[in-house]
Design an enzyme around this catalytic site. Structure first.
Site, short mmCIF file in Angstrom:
data_model
loop_
_atom_site.label_atom_id
_atom_site.label_comp_id
_atom_site.label_asym_id
_atom_site.label_seq_id
_atom_site.Cartn_x
_atom_site.Cartn_y
_atom_site.Cartn_z
N ARG A 1 0.83 -1.21 0.00
CA ARG A 1 0.00 0.00 0.00
C ARG A 1 0.86 1.26 0.00
NH1 ARG A 1 -3.36 -1.20 4.74
NH2 ARG A 1 -4.51 -3.08 4.21
N ARG B 1 -3.77 6.57 0.84
CA ARG B 1 -4.30 7.85 1.29
C ARG B 1 -3.47 8.51 2.39
NH1 ARG B 1 -8.46 4.09 3.03
NH2 ARG B 1 -8.84 4.13 5.28
N ARG C 1 -7.78 11.35 -5.38
CA ARG C 1 -9.03 10.75 -4.91
C ARG C 1 -10.13 11.78 -4.70
NH1 ARG C 1 -12.09 8.25 -3.73
NH2 ARG C 1 -12.09 7.03 -1.84
N ASP D 1 -7.06 -3.24 -7.02
CA ASP D 1 -7.66 -3.84 -5.83
C ASP D 1 -7.85 -5.33 -6.08
OD1 ASP D 1 -9.17 -2.99 -3.13
OD2 ASP D 1 -10.28 -4.63 -4.09
N TYR E 1 -14.32 -12.98 0.84
CA TYR E 1 -15.08 -11.78 0.48
C TYR E 1 -16.36 -12.16 -0.25
CZ TYR E 1 -11.71 -8.10 1.68
OH TYR E 1 -10.90 -7.21 2.35
#
Length: 336
Positions: free
Chosen positions: A18, A22, A31, A67, A144
């Protein structure tokens, strides 16, 4: 790339899971103009945040911005990234009948935007900076798909696994076939190595991993284009390390819950090792960050095949200056 092959390097290479995210002002500015899913599906923007992070941090590899759940859309699953909730799958798989409605991913054409992002990133990166492609591992994707999002106890996942092993293995096989195609398409587009993320596999016992997961993860890794290094990473895997090694991979990634030297000894010195700085330590002061980096490097003892990384991804509020300090410390302390 040399470290993946356990060849000598002038210093220990480092990249961070990552690393485009952010915690960086540049990413937040992008974003602010687009949703997360739109960012993933806009090749120029995905390339921009990938390259910006690699160049600003001065790491030794870039990893394509994407992702792990993008691959589930071609399977017929309705994916949304809900604000404040993370990924939500509106039509989860809970029974054999749901497994039967999953679509076989015959081609990766619907994910061409990922390949376009890889090609754009490869053009923008310095020629000697490797680009890593990635996917989720079969179990993490399955969890998921069955839970409909993130989970603490994986009740729906384990219930399906235990009550209908046939449906479970059918779903895992379908996922594995799709992942092999997806990873090989990334390699064809310009990724020089690939990482398989098994983020949630730590919820399983060793016996469950061997019976319900290992054959499918191995099937994916065995189908990756020969000559392309595979990094196999999971979290919460202290009880599963030997099994991860059995499933395959040129590099085994460790989280921060194990000592690097002990974990490497368990998987064997015929495989490279990646890890394993606790991401939360990046919130401490720079002196602590540097000291902990030195400890992990000491555990690796300069052996060929160590890739320095975090034990999982960078957290959102992490101070950028501490991330840069970590990269600098690894390069400084590991000079051969």
């Amino acid at each position: 790339m040399r470290a993946c092959r356990r060849e000598p390097t002038p210093y220990t290479p480092v990249w961070l899971m990552r690393q485009a995210g952010r915690y960086m002002r540049e990413y937040r500015e992008v974003r602010a103009r687009t949703s997360f899913l739109e960012l993933c599906k806009t090749p120029d923007l995905a390339a921009e945040v990938t390259v910006t992070a690699a160049e600003r941090l001065k790491v030794d590899a870039a990893i394509i911005f994407a992702d792990i759940l993008l691959i589930i859309e071609p399977m017929g699953l309705d994916l949304e990234f809900a604000k404040g909730e993370g990924p939500v799958i509106h039509n989860p798989v809970r029974a054999a009948a749901d497994v039967e409605r999953l679509r076989e991913v015959e081609t990766i054409e619907s994910l061409e935007y990922v390949m376009q992002a890889i090609r754009a990133t490869r053009r923008a990166l310095k020629p000697d900076l490797p680009l890593i492609g990635f996917s989720g591992a079969p179990f993490t994707l399955a969890s998921y798909i069955v839970e409909g999002g993130a989970s603490k106890n994986y009740v729906h996942t384990k219930r399906l696994m235990y009550e209908d092993a046939g449906a479970w293995h059918g779903m895992m096989s379908l996922i594995s076939r799709a992942l092999a195609k997806y990873l090989n398409a990334q390699i064809a587009a310009g990724a020089q190595a690939v990482q398989i993320f098994d983020s949630w596999v730590g919820c399983l016992s060793p016996d469950d991993y061997r019976e319900y997961v290992l054959p499918h993860t191995r099937a994916v890794i065995e189908q990756v284009t020969p000559g392309t290094p595979v990094i196999h990473f999971g979290t919460g895997t202290a009880a599963l390390l030997e099994l991860l090694r059995e499933a395959g991979g040129d590099v085994i990634g460790f989280d921060w819950r194990v000592r690097l030297d002990e974990a490497w000894a368990r998987v064997g010195d015929d495989v490279a090792a990646m890890g394993n700085f606790d991401p939360v330590r990046l919130f401490a002061d720079v002196e602590h960050v540097r000291a902990e980096a030195k400890k992990i490097l000491a555990q690796a003892a300069g052996r060929p095949g160590h890739i320095f990384n975090l034990g999982h991804g960078i957290l959102p509020e992490t101070p950028v200056e501490n991330v840069i300090a970590l990269v600098e410390a690894v390069h400084e302390y590991s000079q051969r």
